[in-house]
Write a protein that holds these residues in place. Sequence first.
Motif, short mmCIF file in Angstrom:
data_model
loop_
_atom_site.label_atom_id
_atom_site.label_comp_id
_atom_site.label_asym_id
_atom_site.label_seq_id
_atom_site.Cartn_x
_atom_site.Cartn_y
_atom_site.Cartn_z
N LEU A 66 -8.66 -19.47 -1.77
CA LEU A 66 -9.38 -20.37 -2.68
C LEU A 66 -9.03 -20.10 -4.14
CD1 LEU A 66 -12.92 -20.46 -1.01
CD2 LEU A 66 -11.05 -22.11 -0.81
N GLN A 67 -8.46 -18.92 -4.42
CA GLN A 67 -8.02 -18.59 -5.78
C GLN A 67 -6.51 -18.84 -5.93
OE1 GLN A 67 -10.06 -16.14 -4.04
NE2 GLN A 67 -11.73 -17.35 -4.93
N GLY A 68 -5.97 -19.63 -5.04
CA GLY A 68 -4.55 -19.93 -5.11
C GLY A 68 -3.66 -18.75 -4.79
N GLY A 69 -4.16 -17.84 -3.94
CA GLY A 69 -3.39 -16.66 -3.53
C GLY A 69 -3.35 -15.55 -4.56
N ASP A 70 -4.19 -15.65 -5.59
CA ASP A 70 -4.14 -14.68 -6.70
C ASP A 70 -4.67 -13.32 -6.26
OD1 ASP A 70 -3.96 -13.47 -9.12
OD2 ASP A 70 -5.63 -14.55 -10.06
N LEU A 71 -3.82 -12.27 -6.37
CA LEU A 71 -4.20 -10.90 -6.05
C LEU A 71 -4.51 -10.10 -7.30
CD1 LEU A 71 -1.54 -10.19 -3.28
CD2 LEU A 71 -4.01 -10.35 -2.94
N GLY A 72 -4.39 -10.72 -8.46
CA GLY A 72 -4.69 -10.03 -9.71
C GLY A 72 -3.66 -8.97 -10.04
N TRP A 73 -4.05 -8.06 -10.93
CA TRP A 73 -3.17 -6.96 -11.32
C TRP A 73 -3.31 -5.83 -10.31
CZ3 TRP A 73 0.50 -7.40 -14.90
CH2 TRP A 73 0.38 -8.39 -15.87
N SER A 74 -2.19 -5.39 -9.75
CA SER A 74 -2.21 -4.37 -8.72
C SER A 74 -1.62 -3.07 -9.23
CB SER A 74 -1.43 -4.83 -7.49
OG SER A 74 -0.06 -5.00 -7.80
N ASN A 75 -2.09 -1.96 -8.67
CA ASN A 75 -1.57 -0.64 -9.00
C ASN A 75 -0.57 -0.19 -7.94
OD1 ASN A 75 -3.23 -0.22 -11.32
ND2 ASN A 75 -4.96 0.25 -9.96
N PRO A 76 0.31 0.74 -8.27
CA PRO A 76 1.26 1.24 -7.27
C PRO A 76 0.54 1.78 -6.04
CG PRO A 76 1.87 2.00 -9.46
CD PRO A 76 0.54 1.34 -9.60
N GLY A 77 1.09 1.48 -4.87
CA GLY A 77 0.51 1.97 -3.62
C GLY A 77 -0.67 1.18 -3.10
N GLN A 78 -0.99 0.08 -3.76
CA GLN A 78 -2.18 -0.69 -3.36
C GLN A 78 -1.94 -1.50 -2.09
OE1 GLN A 78 -4.14 -2.66 -6.63
NE2 GLN A 78 -4.95 -4.29 -5.33
N PHE A 79 -0.69 -1.93 -1.86
CA PHE A 79 -0.39 -2.80 -0.72
C PHE A 79 0.44 -2.05 0.33
CE2 PHE A 79 -0.47 -5.87 -4.41
CZ PHE A 79 -1.75 -6.36 -4.13
N VAL A 80 0.58 -2.68 1.49
CA VAL A 80 1.38 -2.10 2.56
C VAL A 80 2.84 -2.03 2.10
CG1 VAL A 80 -0.16 -2.86 4.38
CG2 VAL A 80 1.67 -4.37 3.64
N PRO A 81 3.65 -1.13 2.67
CA PRO A 81 5.01 -0.92 2.18
C PRO A 81 5.87 -2.18 2.13
CG PRO A 81 4.38 0.86 3.66
CD PRO A 81 3.28 -0.16 3.71
N GLU A 82 5.78 -3.05 3.15
CA GLU A 82 6.62 -4.24 3.16
C GLU A 82 6.29 -5.16 1.97
OE1 GLU A 82 5.85 -2.83 7.34
OE2 GLU A 82 4.62 -3.29 5.59
N PHE A 83 5.00 -5.29 1.68
CA PHE A 83 4.58 -6.13 0.56
C PHE A 83 5.01 -5.50 -0.77
CE2 PHE A 83 1.93 -8.33 -2.41
CZ PHE A 83 1.65 -9.57 -1.83
N THR A 84 4.82 -4.19 -0.87
CA THR A 84 5.20 -3.49 -2.10
C THR A 84 6.69 -3.62 -2.37
OG1 THR A 84 3.40 -1.90 -1.86
CG2 THR A 84 5.27 -1.24 -3.23
N GLN A 85 7.51 -3.48 -1.34
CA GLN A 85 8.95 -3.58 -1.52
C GLN A 85 9.36 -4.98 -1.98
OE1 GLN A 85 11.20 -2.57 1.98
NE2 GLN A 85 13.17 -2.82 1.00
N ALA A 86 8.80 -5.99 -1.35
CA ALA A 86 9.13 -7.36 -1.74
C ALA A 86 8.67 -7.64 -3.17
CB ALA A 86 8.49 -8.35 -0.77
#
Length: 458
Positions: free
Chosen positions: A347-367
């Motif tokens: 509903l926020q247009g896919g907005d994840l905001g500002w992220s810190n290192p290590g916040q997401f799973v490795p595949e997402f972080t790499q991409a």
Amino acid sequence: MTIMQMFNFPRRGALAVAALCACCALALPAQAQVQKLDRVVAVVDDDVVMASELQQRMNTITQQIAAQNVQAPPIDILRRQVLEQLIIERLQLQMGARAGVTIPEEELDQAIARVQQNMNMSPAEFQRKLEADGISNNAFRQQIRQELIIRRVEQGSVARRIQITDQDINNFLRSKEGEFWKSPQYQLGHILIPVGSSAPAEEVAAARAKADAVYDKASKGEDFRALAISNSAGQNALQGGDLGWRKTVELPTLFSDALDGLKVGETTKPFRSDAGFHLLKIHEQRGSTEQVVEQTKVRHILVKTSAIRDDDAAYNLLTDLRSKIEAGELKFEDAAKENSEDIGTMLQGGDLGWSNPGQFVPEFTQAMNNTPVGEISMPFRSQFGWHILQVEGRRQQDMTEQYIRNQAANLLRNRRYEEELQNWRQEIRDQAYVEIKLPELTDQPQPGESQPRNVEGQ
């Protein structure tokens, strides 16, 4: 020396200790002697403690005490303490069994590998050491497994009892202890160019000129320690002006103020006190709490696979959406609202905001890391499904304050953990049915008791 004597076990130091040298410690010459020991010495709810286990642990603890050159307590006191230790462990293992706590073989292998690494032994050398100490591989693995189960039961049970509030953190950071704790530690060099507080103006000017000249040389890379030996009148001048490791709160206010904002390798400009002009250099720093991280602002679209949409279909859908967005036919936000299956961000247009290192799973972080600002990644798969993401910006963010608060919370939590651990152990001991079968121990209070409880002689 047995394997056990080469170890430094934390806190209880009990179960894993017994695991490693129990067999060698109980290497008795006659089978009849083993049979004599093999009797129940305590009933603990639905389990028992055997005399052989008690003797094994007694031998282990005695060896440890001897290795540390510490005077051992009387044997009856030691036996009581060791038996209590075994009783608590039995209760913890029963709790683990009821909760279904298991240790995967992979985790067990990793724990044993850490033991080998700590002892600086190869697997073959470690195996030979076990054999030399009379410990079977299966017995060793089982005892380490039990140690891990006990640790997990403790952590799960005690952690729930500990709550660290923002006010707890604030109070700690404002305290003298907190100020000392969060203060960085510097290895400092010091040069003093002396001049009295009431010296004539020409002497002050000469001292200032000399201090400026020394500063100029230090700034250009000359050896600060050599400059201190040649020029300083400070107490540590002949040691190169070395003040050792100092926290800023341990320094005079004049010194700590001069160090404010100074980096490792830099020298302060000369500053004056009643003793003269001072220069300080930071040779090294440790305990720094400064944490500047790169944050990324990102949007994404998640498409999950199902019985009616396989990997190829999900990939093709995202590829088509990406092409339309890049062609200007569709906005990323609109595509996310209409197609994303991440209910938390769609509903926020896919907005994840500002992220810190290590916040997401490795595949997402790499991409995310491989996608330039303003561009859209190719479709990629994670454990949640298929994604495309758009990087909207990157920035350097100072997280020092949050880092300090997190570290302070961990410190307070660890302190309370030890206290709560003892309270929790006493509680499970008080609530258990324990029947001690050693007559010499049934006529005295248990540790922490004023009189025997749930104890019957035989």
